[in-house]
Design a protein around this motif. Structure first.
Motif, PDB file in Angstrom:
ATOM      1  N   MET A 158     -12.613 -21.900  61.312  1.00 40.82           N
ATOM      2  CA  MET A 158     -13.657 -21.627  60.323  1.00 40.82           C
ATOM      3  C   MET A 158     -14.176 -22.885  59.653  1.00 40.82           C
ATOM      4  SD  MET A 158     -12.153 -18.163  58.580  1.00 40.82           S
ATOM      5  CE  MET A 158     -10.435 -18.670  58.671  1.00 40.82           C
ATOM      6  N   TRP A 159     -13.601 -24.041  60.001  1.00 41.83           N
ATOM      7  CA  TRP A 159     -14.001 -25.295  59.370  1.00 41.83           C
ATOM      8  C   TRP A 159     -15.486 -25.607  59.567  1.00 41.83           C
ATOM      9  CZ3 TRP A 159     -16.220 -29.983  60.108  1.00 41.83           C
ATOM     10  CH2 TRP A 159     -15.963 -30.982  59.163  1.00 41.83           C
ATOM     11  N   PRO A 160     -16.057 -25.498  60.781  1.00 39.83           N
ATOM     12  CA  PRO A 160     -17.480 -25.834  60.950  1.00 39.83           C
ATOM     13  C   PRO A 160     -18.398 -24.988  60.072  1.00 39.83           C
ATOM     14  CG  PRO A 160     -16.390 -25.699  63.082  1.00 39.83           C
ATOM     15  CD  PRO A 160     -15.418 -25.158  62.073  1.00 39.83           C
ATOM     16  N   PHE A 161     -18.120 -23.685  60.015  1.00 40.17           N
ATOM     17  CA  PHE A 161     -18.961 -22.817  59.179  1.00 40.17           C
ATOM     18  C   PHE A 161     -18.818 -23.185  57.703  1.00 40.17           C
ATOM     19  CE2 PHE A 161     -19.402 -18.962  56.563  1.00 40.17           C
ATOM     20  CZ  PHE A 161     -20.730 -18.651  56.840  1.00 40.17           C
ATOM     21  N   THR A 162     -17.588 -23.456  57.276  1.00 38.07           N
ATOM     22  CA  THR A 162     -17.355 -23.823  55.882  1.00 38.07           C
ATOM     23  C   THR A 162     -18.049 -25.138  55.548  1.00 38.07           C
ATOM     24  OG1 THR A 162     -15.189 -22.760  56.067  1.00 38.07           O
ATOM     25  CG2 THR A 162     -15.572 -24.091  54.115  1.00 38.07           C
ATOM     26  N   TYR A 163     -18.077 -26.045  56.508  1.00 38.69           N
ATOM     27  CA  TYR A 163     -18.765 -27.316  56.293  1.00 38.69           C
ATOM     28  C   TYR A 163     -20.264 -27.086  56.071  1.00 38.69           C
ATOM     29  CZ  TYR A 163     -20.365 -32.100  57.061  1.00 38.69           C
ATOM     30  OH  TYR A 163     -20.951 -33.338  56.918  1.00 38.69           O
ATOM     31  N   LEU A 164     -20.846 -26.165  56.831  1.00 39.31           N
ATOM     32  CA  LEU A 164     -22.265 -25.836  56.631  1.00 39.31           C
ATOM     33  C   LEU A 164     -22.490 -25.221  55.256  1.00 39.31           C
ATOM     34  CD1 LEU A 164     -23.193 -24.363  60.147  1.00 39.31           C
ATOM     35  CD2 LEU A 164     -23.770 -26.621  59.230  1.00 39.31           C
ATOM     36  N   VAL A 165     -21.556 -24.360  54.840  1.00 46.04           N
ATOM     37  CA  VAL A 165     -21.653 -23.768  53.499  1.00 46.04           C
ATOM     38  C   VAL A 165     -21.598 -24.864  52.440  1.00 46.04           C
ATOM     39  CG1 VAL A 165     -20.487 -22.287  51.819  1.00 46.04           C
ATOM     40  CG2 VAL A 165     -20.691 -21.560  54.211  1.00 46.04           C
ATOM     41  N   LEU A 170     -22.676 -27.910  52.708  1.00 43.07           N
ATOM     42  CA  LEU A 170     -23.971 -28.583  52.671  1.00 43.07           C
ATOM     43  C   LEU A 170     -25.003 -27.755  51.909  1.00 43.07           C
ATOM     44  CD1 LEU A 170     -24.184 -29.973  56.331  1.00 43.07           C
ATOM     45  CD2 LEU A 170     -23.559 -31.217  54.249  1.00 43.07           C
ATOM     46  N   VAL A 171     -24.976 -26.439  52.127  1.00 41.71           N
ATOM     47  CA  VAL A 171     -25.905 -25.554  51.410  1.00 41.71           C
ATOM     48  C   VAL A 171     -25.601 -25.567  49.914  1.00 41.71           C
ATOM     49  CG1 VAL A 171     -26.648 -23.165  51.130  1.00 41.71           C
ATOM     50  CG2 VAL A 171     -26.282 -24.089  53.429  1.00 41.71           C
ATOM     51  N   MET A 172     -24.305 -25.519  49.569  1.00 37.44           N
ATOM     52  CA  MET A 172     -23.917 -25.578  48.159  1.00 37.44           C
ATOM     53  C   MET A 172     -24.377 -26.885  47.523  1.00 37.44           C
ATOM     54  SD  MET A 172     -20.053 -23.987  48.392  1.00 37.44           S
ATOM     55  CE  MET A 172     -19.649 -24.363  46.696  1.00 37.44           C
ATOM     56  N   TRP A 173     -24.252 -27.970  48.247  1.00 40.74           N
ATOM     57  CA  TRP A 173     -24.661 -29.274  47.742  1.00 40.74           C
ATOM     58  C   TRP A 173     -26.160 -29.289  47.443  1.00 40.74           C
ATOM     59  CZ3 TRP A 173     -23.030 -34.437  50.576  1.00 40.74           C
ATOM     60  CH2 TRP A 173     -23.206 -35.510  49.699  1.00 40.74           C
ATOM     61  N   ALA A 174     -26.929 -28.627  48.304  1.00 44.79           N
ATOM     62  CA  ALA A 174     -28.379 -28.657  48.164  1.00 44.79           C
ATOM     63  C   ALA A 174     -28.913 -27.635  47.164  1.00 44.79           C
ATOM     64  CB  ALA A 174     -29.026 -28.417  49.529  1.00 44.79           C
ATOM     65  N   LYS A 175     -28.283 -26.456  47.107  1.00 42.63           N
ATOM     66  CA  LYS A 175     -28.902 -25.352  46.374  1.00 42.63           C
ATOM     67  C   LYS A 175     -28.062 -24.736  45.256  1.00 42.63           C
ATOM     68  CE  LYS A 175     -32.702 -25.080  48.884  1.00 42.63           C
ATOM     69  NZ  LYS A 175     -34.054 -25.302  48.304  1.00 42.63           N
ATOM     70  N   ALA A 176     -26.741 -24.762  45.369  1.00 39.84           N
ATOM     71  CA  ALA A 176     -25.909 -23.921  44.504  1.00 39.84           C
ATOM     72  C   ALA A 176     -25.800 -24.454  43.082  1.00 39.84           C
ATOM     73  CB  ALA A 176     -24.509 -23.773  45.112  1.00 39.84           C
ATOM     74  N   LYS A 177     -25.572 -23.525  42.171  1.00 39.89           N
ATOM     75  CA  LYS A 177     -25.279 -23.821  40.775  1.00 39.89           C
ATOM     76  C   LYS A 177     -23.849 -23.368  40.478  1.00 39.89           C
ATOM     77  CE  LYS A 177     -29.467 -25.247  39.707  1.00 39.89           C
ATOM     78  NZ  LYS A 177     -29.736 -26.650  39.315  1.00 39.89           N
ATOM     79  N   THR A 178     -23.344 -23.798  39.335  1.00 41.70           N
ATOM     80  CA  THR A 178     -22.003 -23.388  38.927  1.00 41.70           C
ATOM     81  C   THR A 178     -21.893 -21.864  38.939  1.00 41.70           C
ATOM     82  OG1 THR A 178     -21.751 -25.354  37.552  1.00 41.70           O
ATOM     83  CG2 THR A 178     -20.316 -23.492  37.062  1.00 41.70           C
ATOM     84  N   PHE A 179     -20.795 -21.335  39.474  1.00 44.62           N
ATOM     85  CA  PHE A 179     -20.669 -19.883  39.617  1.00 44.62           C
ATOM     86  C   PHE A 179     -19.289 -19.401  39.185  1.00 44.62           C
ATOM     87  CE2 PHE A 179     -19.497 -21.834  43.653  1.00 44.62           C
ATOM     88  CZ  PHE A 179     -18.318 -21.182  44.015  1.00 44.62           C
ATOM     89  N   LEU A 180     -19.225 -18.107  38.856  1.00 49.00           N
ATOM     90  CA  LEU A 180     -17.980 -17.461  38.454  1.00 49.00           C
ATOM     91  C   LEU A 180     -17.097 -17.265  39.679  1.00 49.00           C
ATOM     92  CD1 LEU A 180     -16.158 -15.887  36.464  1.00 49.00           C
ATOM     93  CD2 LEU A 180     -17.601 -13.880  36.879  1.00 49.00           C
ATOM     94  N   PHE A 181     -15.839 -17.679  39.567  1.00 46.30           N
ATOM     95  CA  PHE A 181     -14.909 -17.643  40.692  1.00 46.30           C
ATOM     96  C   PHE A 181     -13.837 -16.575  40.512  1.00 46.30           C
ATOM     97  CE2 PHE A 181     -11.016 -19.245  42.804  1.00 46.30           C
ATOM     98  CZ  PHE A 181     -11.478 -19.338  44.102  1.00 46.30           C
ATOM     99  N   SER A 182     -13.200 -16.538  39.361  1.00 46.29           N
ATOM    100  CA  SER A 182     -12.118 -15.580  39.120  1.00 46.29           C
ATOM    101  C   SER A 182     -11.969 -15.356  37.619  1.00 46.29           C
ATOM    102  CB  SER A 182     -10.796 -16.085  39.711  1.00 46.29           C
ATOM    103  OG  SER A 182     -10.401 -17.298  39.089  1.00 46.29           O
ATOM    104  N   LEU A 183     -11.138 -14.382  37.262  1.00 45.09           N
ATOM    105  CA  LEU A 183     -10.929 -14.078  35.851  1.00 45.09           C
ATOM    106  C   LEU A 183      -9.552 -13.476  35.643  1.00 45.09           C
ATOM    107  CD1 LEU A 183     -11.190 -10.729  35.520  1.00 45.09           C
ATOM    108  CD2 LEU A 183     -13.605 -11.236  35.775  1.00 45.09           C
TER     109      LEU A 183
END
Length: 656
Positions: free
Chosen positions: A364-371, A373-386
């Motif tokens: 799953m490493w290649p797919f996670t690496y693509l994710v 890159l997308v996070m680097w370009a587009k993502a904002k801080t998000f809720l992970f757990s509580l």
């Protein structure tokens, strides 16, 4: 027209939840309903219960048959094995995808029916949720020996019609009455209590039941499929379609997220008789005397067992715009590509254990690496757990950056912007304390948080780096009779505080640093009579007789060689050093165990054990529990180390 009061609905649901919790706890404590007695009930346990992961050897004959057929070029003879393997793999994937969606708090937090988090106890209880897939796979294999799938056409439109008729006319009412039977005292106490022991619904909860219950479910599932086959309209697409749809709807009902809008039922009222919404089924798990249907509320309406709150509550939850504001936030970041898979919304069971590298992660490493890159370009801080602690909501937010990115000069501004946006969001929402994790408080990045408190002097949220407690944890691990320590990373924020504290205790500190200016600056901060205990060294050889090493900077195996046998390595370097030396012991990163009354905690914090958090996380929790009004940023106040330590112990946090 709907007339309802949101507060009263929520209050009734909460009271019902408390009532059922007390009821199940009482049943668990009664002798005749103890777990040991329940497990003695016939057909309660699964035949392969004691095999653990070896149970998957059940699939071996099918795999072997399929591979042999391919090898011999007799695909038709082995097609039924392939179909069964593919079908049940697809069914497992349906559950996994629903589990992923259910755990994505950043997507569905506002529409979650039960706002509590999944706990380790429930995750462990549901660990073998896929037992029912194995049971149905065995049943399908036995049937295929007589009715091979290869003999069926790919598609038959009449078959779908007959399957639907048999499902609505027989399976739905049969399930309804079987379900009511399972709620009778005798059957509930010996069987069905297991399914209802899950406090927070999750797609995996759908499969969490006893062997007997799933035998009955095989009958419910078998009537439409086998019935259609015996009528003469069976097809391969029917088998795939019905079973995947069945699992899809089961997962939907148990996902704990209201996915339907109330407008759908306003515009098409007939759907209230045809669709079991997640809210509808959650009420069954709350009161256990209503909403018994399989997928169609029509049968609850027919036999007068519909919960009166079903559609009012569905409307309230589906239209909810805001959820409860967190009282405390831990602002973390991703460590690396592989550890990104240690998330509740990837593999729930994997994230409930301390992170270790597993072979199944690498594909799953290649797919996670693509994710990434997308996070680097587009993502904002998000809720992970509580989780909840003494009625207060604690959340972990993730800055969508990976560890290596913090060391890229051109990425510094973007990372600080992400952290700043998170702090301002927390301030706007009314969060009391936000604690910066690991590299989010790096001195070279933002001065340990001073950049933000200086730029925004009127912040109501308290910004905390938590390193005061980190220093306290490390210092309290050092033996009281130690008279000399070797310290690397000696001029860092933590290194400075540790050195000054130990000098006050008259402990000789060998401070490894090439910068005489930085050493002299720290030495001058110590009381005059303690300055002699701080000694600058420039080589690891200087510590070849010291058995207490405090590692704040990456140390190679070659450098560790200079430690004498019997040395203990205390650490505050990330990532931890490789335990190279035999005859020496290695401490873990500074951490503390959360108080025993924590609720809704079901994922481990990186390599930490269950219920254990990094010391900087714990430091933020203590800051919040104490109600301190100051920011904890920049240099560590050495005078506060003992105060913070005593406060942590007073609030029930425990050293490891």
């Amino acid at each position: 027209m709907y007339v309802y009061n949101k507060a009263s609905i929520a209050l009734r649901l909460e009271r019902s939840a408390i009532k059922i919790k007390k009821k199940t706890e009482k049943m668990a404590s009664e002798k005749d309903c103890s777990v040991s007695c329940r497990n003695e009930a016939s057909l309660f346990s699964w035949p392969w219960e004691n095999l653990g992961t070896l149970k998957y050897l059940v699939y071996a004959p099918l795999v072997a048959n399929a591979l042999y057929a391919i090898y011999r070029g007799e695909i038709k003879n082995g097609a039924w094995c392939l179909h069964i393997l593919i079908l049940f793999g697809a069914r497992a994937l349906v559950h996994q995808l629903w589990g992923t969606y259910s755990s994505m708090l950043f997507l569905n937090r506002n529409r979650r029916i039960d706002q509590k988090g999944l706990e380790f106890k429930q995750i462990d209880a549901e660990w073998h949720w896929d037992n029912f897939l194995m049971l149905q796979m065995i049943a399908a294999s036995l049937l295929c020996l007589r009715l091979p799938l290869s003999d069926f056409p790919i598609f038959n439109s009449r078959g779908f019609l007959w399957c639907l008729i048999l499902h609505i006319g027989i399976s739905e009412p049969l399930y309804y009455w079987l379900h009511r039977l399972l709620h009778s005292p005798a059957f509930f106490q010996h069987y069905h209590w297991l399914h209802h022991s899950s406090r927070v619904l999750h797609p995996f909860t759908a499969g969490h039941a006893t062997f007997l219950e799933h035998l009955l479910l095989c009958v419910v599932v078998g009537i439409p499929t086998l019935g259609t086959i015996y009528i003469g309209y069976g097809s391969i697409s029917l088998m795939y379609g019905y079973l995947l749809a069945f699992d899809f709807l089961q997962c939907l009902a148990h996902c704990n997220v209201e996915v339907f809008t109330s407008n759908l039922f306003d515009n098409f009222p007939l759907l209230k008789h045809l669709i079991r919404t997640p809210t509808y089924h959650s009420l069954h798990h709350t009161d256990m005397v209503t909403n018994f249907c399989l997928f169609m509320p029509f049968y609850d309406n027919l036999w007068k067992t519909t919960n009166a709150q079903s559609w009012e509550l569905q409307r309230e939850i589906s239209s909810r715009k805001k959820s409860r504001v967190a009282d405390f936030v831990f602002l973390a970041h991703v460590v690396d590509v592989i550890s990104a898979l240690h998330s509740p919304f990837v593999f729930r069971s994997f994230s409930s254990m301390p992170f270790t590298i597993k072979p199944f992660l690498f594909p799953m490493w290649p797919f996670t690496y693509l994710v990434m890159l997308v996070m680097w370009a587009k993502a904002k801080t998000f809720l992970f757990s509580l989780y909840y602690l003494r009625g207060k909501l604690h959340e972990t937010w993730i800055v969508p950056r990976f560890g290596f990115q913090y060391f890229l000069p051109f990425a510094t501004k973007g990372i600080n912007n992400q952290i700043e946006d998170a702090i301002l969001k927390a301030d706007r929402l009314g969060v009391k304390v936000i604690s910066l994790a690991a590299l989010n408080k790096n001195e070279s990045l933002n001065g340990g948080g001073t950049l933000f408190t200086t730029k925004h002097p009127n912040l109501r949220v308290r910004v905390v780096h938590g390193n005061t407690l980190t220093a306290a944890v490390i210092l309290h691990e050092i033996p009281n009779d130690a008279d000399e320590v070797f310290l690397t990373g000696a001029t860092s924020k933590l290194g400075r505080a540790i050195a000054l504290y130990l000098a006050r205790r008259k402990v000789k500190v060998l401070m490894l640093t090439l910068s005489t200016d930085r050493f002299n600056k720290i030495q001058k901060e110590a009381p005059i009579d303690c300055q002699k205990h701080l000694v600058q060294v420039t080589k690891y050889q200087a510590a070849q007789h010291c058995k207490t090493w405090i590692i704040g900077k990456w140390t190679t195996p070659r450098e560790q060689y200079w430690a004498p046998s019997g040395t203990h390595f205390h650490q505050f370097v990330v990532p931890p050093i490789i335990p190279f030396r035999r005859g020496c012991t290695y401490g873990k990163l500074a951490a503390m165990r959360l108080p025993d009354d924590v609720e809704g905690l079901g994922s481990c914090e990186y390599t930490m054990g269950r219920g254990v958090v990094h010391a900087c996380h714990a430091g933020g929790v203590v800051h919040f529990l104490e109600g301190w009004k100051h920011h904890e940023v920049g240099a560590i106040n050495v005078d506060q180390i003992d105060i913070v330590w005593e406060a942590a112990l007073r609030h029930g946090l425990k050293p490891l």
